[in-house]
Design a protein around this motif. Sequence first.
Motif, short mmCIF file in Angstrom:
data_model
loop_
_atom_site.label_atom_id
_atom_site.label_comp_id
_atom_site.label_asym_id
_atom_site.label_seq_id
_atom_site.Cartn_x
_atom_site.Cartn_y
_atom_site.Cartn_z
N TRP A 64 0.85 -1.18 0.00
CA TRP A 64 0.00 0.00 0.00
C TRP A 64 0.89 1.23 0.00
O TRP A 64 1.59 1.51 0.97
N THR A 65 0.89 1.94 -1.11
CA THR A 65 1.66 3.17 -1.22
C THR A 65 0.71 4.36 -1.28
O THR A 65 -0.46 4.22 -1.65
N ALA A 66 1.22 5.53 -0.92
CA ALA A 66 0.40 6.74 -0.93
C ALA A 66 1.31 7.96 -1.06
O ALA A 66 2.46 7.94 -0.61
N PRO A 67 0.82 9.03 -1.67
CA PRO A 67 1.64 10.23 -1.85
C PRO A 67 2.05 10.84 -0.52
O PRO A 67 1.21 11.03 0.37
N ILE A 68 3.35 11.17 -0.37
CA ILE A 68 3.80 11.74 0.89
C ILE A 68 3.36 13.20 1.05
O ILE A 68 3.45 13.76 2.14
N GLU A 69 2.84 13.79 -0.01
CA GLU A 69 2.32 15.16 0.09
C GLU A 69 1.15 15.26 1.08
O GLU A 69 0.77 16.35 1.50
N ARG A 70 0.60 14.11 1.45
CA ARG A 70 -0.54 14.11 2.36
C ARG A 70 -0.20 14.77 3.69
O ARG A 70 -1.07 15.27 4.39
N ASN A 71 1.09 14.76 4.06
CA ASN A 71 1.51 15.37 5.31
C ASN A 71 1.20 16.87 5.32
O ASN A 71 0.75 17.42 6.33
N GLY A 72 1.43 17.52 4.19
CA GLY A 72 1.12 18.94 4.09
C GLY A 72 -0.37 19.21 4.15
O GLY A 72 -0.80 20.21 4.75
N TYR A 73 -1.16 18.34 3.56
CA TYR A 73 -2.61 18.51 3.62
C TYR A 73 -3.15 18.28 5.03
O TYR A 73 -4.13 18.91 5.45
N GLU A 74 -2.51 17.37 5.76
CA GLU A 74 -2.92 17.17 7.15
C GLU A 74 -2.73 18.45 7.95
O GLU A 74 -3.62 18.88 8.69
N VAL A 214 -10.26 15.93 20.48
CA VAL A 214 -9.16 16.49 19.69
C VAL A 214 -8.87 15.52 18.56
O VAL A 214 -8.56 14.35 18.80
N PHE A 215 -8.97 16.00 17.33
CA PHE A 215 -8.82 15.16 16.15
C PHE A 215 -7.36 15.15 15.69
O PHE A 215 -6.73 16.21 15.58
N LEU A 216 -6.84 13.97 15.39
CA LEU A 216 -5.49 13.79 14.88
C LEU A 216 -5.53 13.15 13.50
O LEU A 216 -6.58 12.79 13.00
N ASP A 217 -4.35 12.99 12.89
CA ASP A 217 -4.15 12.16 11.70
C ASP A 217 -5.10 12.47 10.56
O ASP A 217 -5.84 11.59 10.08
N ALA A 218 -5.04 13.69 10.09
CA ALA A 218 -5.89 14.11 8.96
C ALA A 218 -5.17 13.95 7.62
O ALA A 218 -5.32 14.77 6.71
N GLU A 219 -4.37 12.89 7.48
CA GLU A 219 -3.59 12.69 6.25
C GLU A 219 -4.46 12.50 5.01
O GLU A 219 -4.00 12.72 3.89
#
Length: 336
Positions: A64-74, A214-219
């Motif tokens: 399972w791969t995913a774009p690492i840009e998701r960190n910025g969107y989180e 408190v919401f976390l992990d919005a990747e």
Amino acid sequence: MTAPEAGLPDDMRRFLADLGIQGRDLRAHPLTGGVSSDIWFVEADGRALCIKRALPTLRVAAHWTAPIERNGYEYAWFERVREIAPAAVPPLIGRHADGNMFAMAFLPADRYPLWKALLLRGKVDADFAAAVGGILGAIHAGTAGDDRTAAAFATDASFHALRLEPYLLATARRHPDLAGRLEAIAATTGTTRLALVHGDVSPKNILAGPEGPVFLDAECAWYGDPAFDLAFCLNHLLLKCLPVRDCTGPLMDAFDRMIGAYLPHVTWEDAGGFESRCAALLPALMFARVDGKSPVEYVTGETDREIVRSVARSLLAGPPDRLSTVRQRWLDGLRR
């Protein structure tokens, strides 16, 4: 959970320096338990914080791969939601220039216990579930029809890679007789763009803080279908009935209270239409958590997995219009 002491990676040290944290008497160790990111606890200059960096390949059994840009969107999701519900996101410290690493305040478990841990210990608070539903509804209502937010979170490809493919489409490949139905649900979800979606509203990503959730992990942040967020969280309340059977009644109360707190916020579309879409999606997500790429670890026995499959199959065969129907079918399945 924490791992033994280890050296902080050099790029994280440089990031701290960029933030003005010099690292005198620095202590650091990796935090374990996540599958999608490297997360480090750091104590330096009298501050306790977390640094989070997305991984290109997730730590699961299936590839399972995913774009690492998701960190910025989180990080951007936290910033946007802070405008609507400030207490519902962790305090932010800073973001790396390339967008693939950020720092936030560390929230200690003695004051901010993980909701998942509480539920699995049988501590079910329906008022807290209602608070989650109310905040989630406020976030969706506050971003619905917002062109600025839509443009900032046009992350269709990332959401497909992180959610639609590993959950719905992977399950469809495993169950060809249901493929048409699951693919149709995935298509409906993927083409519905109404509000800012978190994408991983799970008890493992929600802390029970002194001021509320408190919401976390919005990747998986995406401007899309808000029904996904509500269905995703409700699914976990249903599935928790398997490891903590004695709490089925309180969990179903929490299920009802979350819905009751959420639905009054639905003004961006007809509330009945929204609920119908959410009710159709929920059994697909139930199925995905036993036969998709990310099965929940607490549904362990084949008997319990068959309960999930049986209920999900019946609901997929005749999609319900109301979430109360999903709830009742689930209870019926547990009693068999």
